[in-house]
Scaffold this motif. Structure first.
Motif, PDB file in Angstrom:
ATOM      1  N   THR A 109       0.817  -1.218   0.000  1.00  0.00           N
ATOM      2  CA  THR A 109       0.000   0.000   0.000  1.00  0.00           C
ATOM      3  C   THR A 109       0.846   1.261   0.000  1.00  0.00           C
ATOM      4  O   THR A 109       1.897   1.320   0.648  1.00  0.00           O
ATOM      5  N   LEU A 110       0.363   2.283  -0.734  1.00  0.00           N
ATOM      6  CA  LEU A 110       0.882   3.634  -0.633  1.00  0.00           C
ATOM      7  C   LEU A 110      -0.103   4.437   0.204  1.00  0.00           C
ATOM      8  O   LEU A 110      -1.306   4.456  -0.075  1.00  0.00           O
ATOM      9  N   TYR A 111       0.413   5.094   1.246  1.00  0.00           N
ATOM     10  CA  TYR A 111      -0.404   5.917   2.134  1.00  0.00           C
ATOM     11  C   TYR A 111      -0.107   7.393   1.912  1.00  0.00           C
ATOM     12  O   TYR A 111       1.055   7.782   1.746  1.00  0.00           O
ATOM     13  N   ALA A 112      -1.153   8.219   1.943  1.00  0.00           N
ATOM     14  CA  ALA A 112      -1.007   9.671   1.914  1.00  0.00           C
ATOM     15  C   ALA A 112      -1.359  10.207   3.300  1.00  0.00           C
ATOM     16  O   ALA A 112      -2.407   9.864   3.862  1.00  0.00           O
TER      17      ALA A 112
ATOM     18  N   THR B 262      -3.821   0.525  -2.852  1.00  0.00           N
ATOM     19  CA  THR B 262      -3.227  -0.797  -2.748  1.00  0.00           C
ATOM     20  C   THR B 262      -2.756  -1.312  -4.106  1.00  0.00           C
ATOM     21  O   THR B 262      -3.480  -1.227  -5.096  1.00  0.00           O
ATOM     22  N   THR B 263      -1.538  -1.843  -4.141  1.00  0.00           N
ATOM     23  CA  THR B 263      -0.954  -2.441  -5.340  1.00  0.00           C
ATOM     24  C   THR B 263      -0.893  -3.962  -5.154  1.00  0.00           C
ATOM     25  O   THR B 263      -1.469  -4.510  -4.211  1.00  0.00           O
ATOM     26  N   GLY B 264      -0.136  -4.647  -6.028  1.00  0.00           N
ATOM     27  CA  GLY B 264      -0.060  -6.093  -5.956  1.00  0.00           C
ATOM     28  C   GLY B 264       1.072  -6.643  -5.114  1.00  0.00           C
ATOM     29  O   GLY B 264       1.098  -7.838  -4.814  1.00  0.00           O
ATOM     30  N   ARG B 265       2.041  -5.778  -4.720  1.00  0.00           N
ATOM     31  CA  ARG B 265       3.177  -6.214  -3.907  1.00  0.00           C
ATOM     32  C   ARG B 265       3.661  -5.034  -3.063  1.00  0.00           C
ATOM     33  O   ARG B 265       3.056  -3.962  -3.050  1.00  0.00           O
ATOM     34  N   GLU B 266       4.808  -5.240  -2.380  1.00  0.00           N
ATOM     35  CA  GLU B 266       5.361  -4.209  -1.506  1.00  0.00           C
ATOM     36  C   GLU B 266       5.703  -2.931  -2.296  1.00  0.00           C
ATOM     37  O   GLU B 266       6.137  -3.003  -3.447  1.00  0.00           O
ATOM     38  N   VAL B 267       5.537  -1.786  -1.645  1.00  0.00           N
ATOM     39  CA  VAL B 267       5.856  -0.493  -2.262  1.00  0.00           C
ATOM     40  C   VAL B 267       7.145   0.032  -1.638  1.00  0.00           C
ATOM     41  O   VAL B 267       7.132   0.631  -0.563  1.00  0.00           O
ATOM     42  N   LYS B 268       8.285  -0.219  -2.323  1.00  0.00           N
ATOM     43  CA  LYS B 268       9.585   0.282  -1.881  1.00  0.00           C
ATOM     44  C   LYS B 268      10.001   1.538  -2.640  1.00  0.00           C
ATOM     45  O   LYS B 268      10.933   2.242  -2.242  1.00  0.00           O
ATOM     46  N   SER B 269       9.341   1.813  -3.738  1.00  0.00           N
ATOM     47  CA  SER B 269       9.621   3.000  -4.535  1.00  0.00           C
ATOM     48  C   SER B 269       9.167   4.250  -3.772  1.00  0.00           C
ATOM     49  O   SER B 269       8.133   4.238  -3.096  1.00  0.00           O
TER      50      SER B 269
ATOM     51  N   GLY C 231       1.987  18.353  -9.543  1.00  0.00           N
ATOM     52  CA  GLY C 231       0.610  18.817  -9.608  1.00  0.00           C
ATOM     53  C   GLY C 231      -0.246  17.982  -8.670  1.00  0.00           C
ATOM     54  O   GLY C 231       0.079  17.833  -7.490  1.00  0.00           O
ATOM     55  N   ASP C 232      -1.318  17.399  -9.192  1.00  0.00           N
ATOM     56  CA  ASP C 232      -2.133  16.508  -8.370  1.00  0.00           C
ATOM     57  C   ASP C 232      -1.874  15.035  -8.688  1.00  0.00           C
ATOM     58  O   ASP C 232      -2.599  14.151  -8.213  1.00  0.00           O
ATOM     59  N   MET C 233      -0.833  14.754  -9.486  1.00  0.00           N
ATOM     60  CA  MET C 233      -0.496  13.392  -9.866  1.00  0.00           C
ATOM     61  C   MET C 233       0.633  12.843  -8.993  1.00  0.00           C
ATOM     62  O   MET C 233       1.615  13.541  -8.720  1.00  0.00           O
ATOM     63  N   VAL C 234       0.495  11.573  -8.596  1.00  0.00           N
ATOM     64  CA  VAL C 234       1.508  10.891  -7.796  1.00  0.00           C
ATOM     65  C   VAL C 234       2.003   9.674  -8.577  1.00  0.00           C
ATOM     66  O   VAL C 234       1.201   8.848  -9.028  1.00  0.00           O
ATOM     67  N   TYR C 235       3.323   9.582  -8.741  1.00  0.00           N
ATOM     68  CA  TYR C 235       3.941   8.511  -9.518  1.00  0.00           C
ATOM     69  C   TYR C 235       4.821   7.663  -8.593  1.00  0.00           C
ATOM     70  O   TYR C 235       5.588   8.201  -7.792  1.00  0.00           O
ATOM     71  N   PHE C 236       4.743   6.340  -8.729  1.00  0.00           N
ATOM     72  CA  PHE C 236       5.558   5.447  -7.912  1.00  0.00           C
ATOM     73  C   PHE C 236       5.557   4.054  -8.536  1.00  0.00           C
ATOM     74  O   PHE C 236       4.757   3.756  -9.424  1.00  0.00           O
ATOM     75  N   GLY C 237       6.462   3.207  -8.054  1.00  0.00           N
ATOM     76  CA  GLY C 237       6.529   1.829  -8.516  1.00  0.00           C
ATOM     77  C   GLY C 237       6.193   0.866  -7.405  1.00  0.00           C
ATOM     78  O   GLY C 237       6.062   1.239  -6.233  1.00  0.00           O
ATOM     79  N   SER C 238       6.068  -0.414  -7.772  1.00  0.00           N
ATOM     80  CA  SER C 238       5.749  -1.460  -6.817  1.00  0.00           C
ATOM     81  C   SER C 238       6.518  -2.725  -7.172  1.00  0.00           C
ATOM     82  O   SER C 238       6.972  -2.897  -8.317  1.00  0.00           O
ATOM     83  N   ASN C 239       6.641  -3.622  -6.202  1.00  0.00           N
ATOM     84  CA  ASN C 239       7.259  -4.922  -6.466  1.00  0.00           C
ATOM     85  C   ASN C 239       6.389  -5.831  -7.330  1.00  0.00           C
ATOM     86  O   ASN C 239       6.792  -6.952  -7.657  1.00  0.00           O
ATOM     87  N   ASP C 240       5.196  -5.373  -7.699  1.00  0.00           N
ATOM     88  CA  ASP C 240       4.353  -6.132  -8.635  1.00  0.00           C
ATOM     89  C   ASP C 240       4.727  -5.867 -10.089  1.00  0.00           C
ATOM     90  O   ASP C 240       3.981  -6.232 -11.004  1.00  0.00           O
TER      91      ASP C 240
END
Length: 208
Positions: free
Chosen positions: A128-131, A144-151, A157-166
């Motif tokens: 999960t990514l929490y705000a 919530t994504t499919g795996r751990e969020v280490k990114s 702006g109002d966009m949030v970009y990140f990666g996941s172990n999925d």
């Protein structure tokens, strides 16, 4: 040529490691270096060190020995630090604990963003990514994504970009107290790096 200006020996065992030991980062603000170390006992330590002289300004105990991620909230004179499942706020000048919020994740927060629009983003081991409100620690939303969020998430702006172990890169819109998925891109392996956004293009590394 280069020369060592100063060095400071930490009171505990580890600093900046990705081999299952202590993981942290270094932030520099107003001529002060902030970092942390883990210990062989039951807790770690947060440090504030003068960037010019290398003299310790203050140190503060933290409970988690595995990882501390640090970020600055300059508007409130606060150092934000992860501690296991918790987010803590320390006074930048004195090291006094101002508040603690959580828990986030199953056991560990795995990444911590910079503060943008009074919001900080936490990646966790529960996929999960929490705000979170960067001033009060108030929970705002989770995605919530499919795996751990280490990114480490980046907001533009109002966009949030990140990666996941999925194996995916995510673009979500921060609506204040909710998030909406805009797009994903599937790579060939874990996505743990911090994205960079320039001229409408997201640059991010993957383990493939």
């Amino acid at each position: 040529s280069t020369s060592i200006l100063w060095q400071y020996t930490l009171d505990t065992d580890w600093v900046i490691s990705d081999m299952g030991r202590h993981v942290t980062n270094i932030v520099v603000y107003n001529n002060v270096v902030y970092t942390s170390s883990g210990g062989s006992g039951t807790r770690g330590t947060i440090y504030a060190i003068n960037a010019t002289t290398g003299a310790k300004i203050w140190s503060a105990s933290n409970n988690c020995i595995r990882s501390h991620y640090l970020s600055i909230n300059s508007s409130t004179n606060t150092l934000l630090v992860t501690d296991g499942q918790y987010l803590k706020a320390f006074n930048l000048s004195t090291g006094a604990l101002k508040w603690q919020r959580g828990p986030f994740g199953k056991e560990f927060i795995l990444s911590l963003s910079s503060v943008t629009n009074n919001t900080i983003y936490l990646g966790a081991d529960d996929f999960t990514l929490y705000a979170v409100n960067a001033t009060t620690g108030e929970f705002k939303w989770q995605f919530t994504t499919g795996r751990e969020v280490k990114s480490t998430a980046v907001r533009v702006g109002d966009m949030v970009y990140f990666g996941s172990n999925d194996f995916k890169v995510y673009a979500v819109r921060d609506n204040g107290y909710s998030a909406s998925l805009i797009w994903t891109y599937t790579t060939g392996n874990y996505v743990r790096s911090t994205p960079t956004v320039d001229n409408g293009v997201v640059y991010i590394g993957s383990f493939d």
